[in-house]
Scaffold this active site. Sequence first.
Site, PDB file in Angstrom:
ATOM      1  N   GLY A 141      -1.819  -7.048 -19.466  1.00  0.00           N
ATOM      2  CA  GLY A 141      -2.762  -6.825 -18.372  1.00  0.00           C
ATOM      3  C   GLY A 141      -3.374  -5.434 -18.393  1.00  0.00           C
ATOM      4  O   GLY A 141      -2.994  -4.576 -19.203  1.00  0.00           O
ATOM      5  N   ALA A 158       2.355  -9.324 -12.248  1.00  0.00           N
ATOM      6  CA  ALA A 158       2.240  -9.779 -10.854  1.00  0.00           C
ATOM      7  C   ALA A 158       1.023 -10.674 -10.727  1.00  0.00           C
ATOM      8  O   ALA A 158       0.121 -10.624 -11.562  1.00  0.00           O
ATOM      9  CB  ALA A 158       2.091  -8.589  -9.903  1.00  0.00           C
ATOM     10  N   THR A 178       1.800  -2.012  -4.127  1.00  0.00           N
ATOM     11  CA  THR A 178       0.404  -1.895  -3.738  1.00  0.00           C
ATOM     12  C   THR A 178       0.221  -1.206  -2.387  1.00  0.00           C
ATOM     13  O   THR A 178       1.110  -1.256  -1.527  1.00  0.00           O
ATOM     14  CB  THR A 178      -0.233  -3.306  -3.656  1.00  0.00           C
ATOM     15  OG1 THR A 178      -1.567  -3.217  -3.102  1.00  0.00           O
ATOM     16  CG2 THR A 178       0.578  -4.225  -2.743  1.00  0.00           C
ATOM     17  N   ASP A 179      -0.957  -0.592  -2.197  1.00  0.00           N
ATOM     18  CA  ASP A 179      -1.316  -0.020  -0.894  1.00  0.00           C
ATOM     19  C   ASP A 179      -1.532  -1.123   0.152  1.00  0.00           C
ATOM     20  O   ASP A 179      -1.545  -0.858   1.350  1.00  0.00           O
ATOM     21  CB  ASP A 179      -2.576   0.856  -1.009  1.00  0.00           C
ATOM     22  CG  ASP A 179      -3.796   0.103  -1.529  1.00  0.00           C
ATOM     23  OD1 ASP A 179      -3.637  -0.972  -2.160  1.00  0.00           O
ATOM     24  OD2 ASP A 179      -4.928   0.585  -1.337  1.00  0.00           O
ATOM     25  N   TYR A 237      -0.871 -11.543  -0.209  1.00  0.00           N
ATOM     26  CA  TYR A 237      -0.609 -10.716  -1.394  1.00  0.00           C
ATOM     27  C   TYR A 237       0.259  -9.517  -1.008  1.00  0.00           C
ATOM     28  O   TYR A 237       1.301  -9.270  -1.615  1.00  0.00           O
ATOM     29  CB  TYR A 237      -1.932 -10.250  -2.010  1.00  0.00           C
ATOM     30  CG  TYR A 237      -1.765  -9.126  -3.006  1.00  0.00           C
ATOM     31  CD1 TYR A 237      -1.073  -9.329  -4.198  1.00  0.00           C
ATOM     32  CD2 TYR A 237      -2.287  -7.858  -2.755  1.00  0.00           C
ATOM     33  CE1 TYR A 237      -0.910  -8.298  -5.111  1.00  0.00           C
ATOM     34  CE2 TYR A 237      -2.128  -6.822  -3.664  1.00  0.00           C
ATOM     35  CZ  TYR A 237      -1.437  -7.047  -4.838  1.00  0.00           C
ATOM     36  OH  TYR A 237      -1.264  -6.013  -5.729  1.00  0.00           O
ATOM     37  N   LYS A 249       4.182  -8.727  -2.198  1.00  0.00           N
ATOM     38  CA  LYS A 249       4.540  -7.485  -2.893  1.00  0.00           C
ATOM     39  C   LYS A 249       5.583  -6.705  -2.095  1.00  0.00           C
ATOM     40  O   LYS A 249       6.483  -6.097  -2.676  1.00  0.00           O
ATOM     41  CB  LYS A 249       3.294  -6.631  -3.155  1.00  0.00           C
ATOM     42  CG  LYS A 249       2.346  -7.220  -4.192  1.00  0.00           C
ATOM     43  CD  LYS A 249       2.986  -7.401  -5.571  1.00  0.00           C
ATOM     44  CE  LYS A 249       3.193  -6.094  -6.292  1.00  0.00           C
ATOM     45  NZ  LYS A 249       3.778  -6.308  -7.656  1.00  0.00           N
TER      46      LYS A 249
END
Length: 315
Positions: free
Chosen positions: A19, A76, A117-118, A140, A144
């Site tokens: 990725g 992910a 992630t933010d 999402y 996470k």
Amino acid sequence: MWEDIDIPSRRVLITGATGLLGRAVFKEFNENNWNAVGCGYRRAQPKFEQVNLLNSVAVHDIIHDFQPHVIVHCAAERRPDVVESQPDAASQLNVAASGNLAKEAAGIGAFLIYISTDYVFDGTSPPYKETDVPNPLNLYGKTKLEGEKAVLENNEGAAVLRIPVLYGEVERLEESAVTVMFDKVQFSNKSANMDHWQQRFPTNVKDVAVVCRQLAEKRMLDPSIKGTFHWSGNEQMTKYEMACAIADAFNLPSSHLRPITDCPVVGALRPRNAQLDCSKLEMLGIGQRTPFRAGIKESLWPFLIDKRWRQTVFH
């Protein structure tokens, strides 16, 4: 006779190595005297090992065969709209596989870095420190965050690294929410609506890769390096502002780009401003930030349609 052959003794395993982020992480470790093995799934061969992270036997085998000191877990499902439409598959990869990987890492004493992630934050009171209470708005972000918990429950020495929207050297423009705008920028005969509501902090994957390597190397010397960390670019931009900066970087017109200041109504909910406070890593002397214009130019010039511009931009 072996003295001058340098075989790196430090071993790192990278998931999601095919990725956008995983490729950069693999390259960073590989070029800095680590013995790096990458694994992927659909795009793995021939460069990377093909491992289905949902297959716990396959995961156990590669970790026990390779015996990595560090595992960077980049794999992910990271597209919020795909997570909403395929919640079970996303939860399997983002939560169950992450918890299993953390357990396997703990079993051999490997340091795991879980990429988060933010979007674990709701975006109402930035900037966010690692200690601030998460409140994800979309599925999402929820998967996470559950992944973070699964990792830290199964491996108390692991690290969670939260990062925002990424860009970098892409294989296809769709690989990044930043680079995907390039076609709209280039086709200036057609007006294009661009979100000018959500505040983003575009972050170069090369910089995140450096942070992962520095974190790993610090950890080799200091076992107290664990828990949650934040890293982010520090240029605040909406998608409209990014598109204008991209146009500007390539001397392209931007008058056809239209800023839309309303909150988006379609797709998964997005936080308005989930700015990450990165001072914890900065205090450790960890980090690198590529200026957006320089990074985006490097990432996008292979996708420039009008080659005449290359002459003016690069010579």
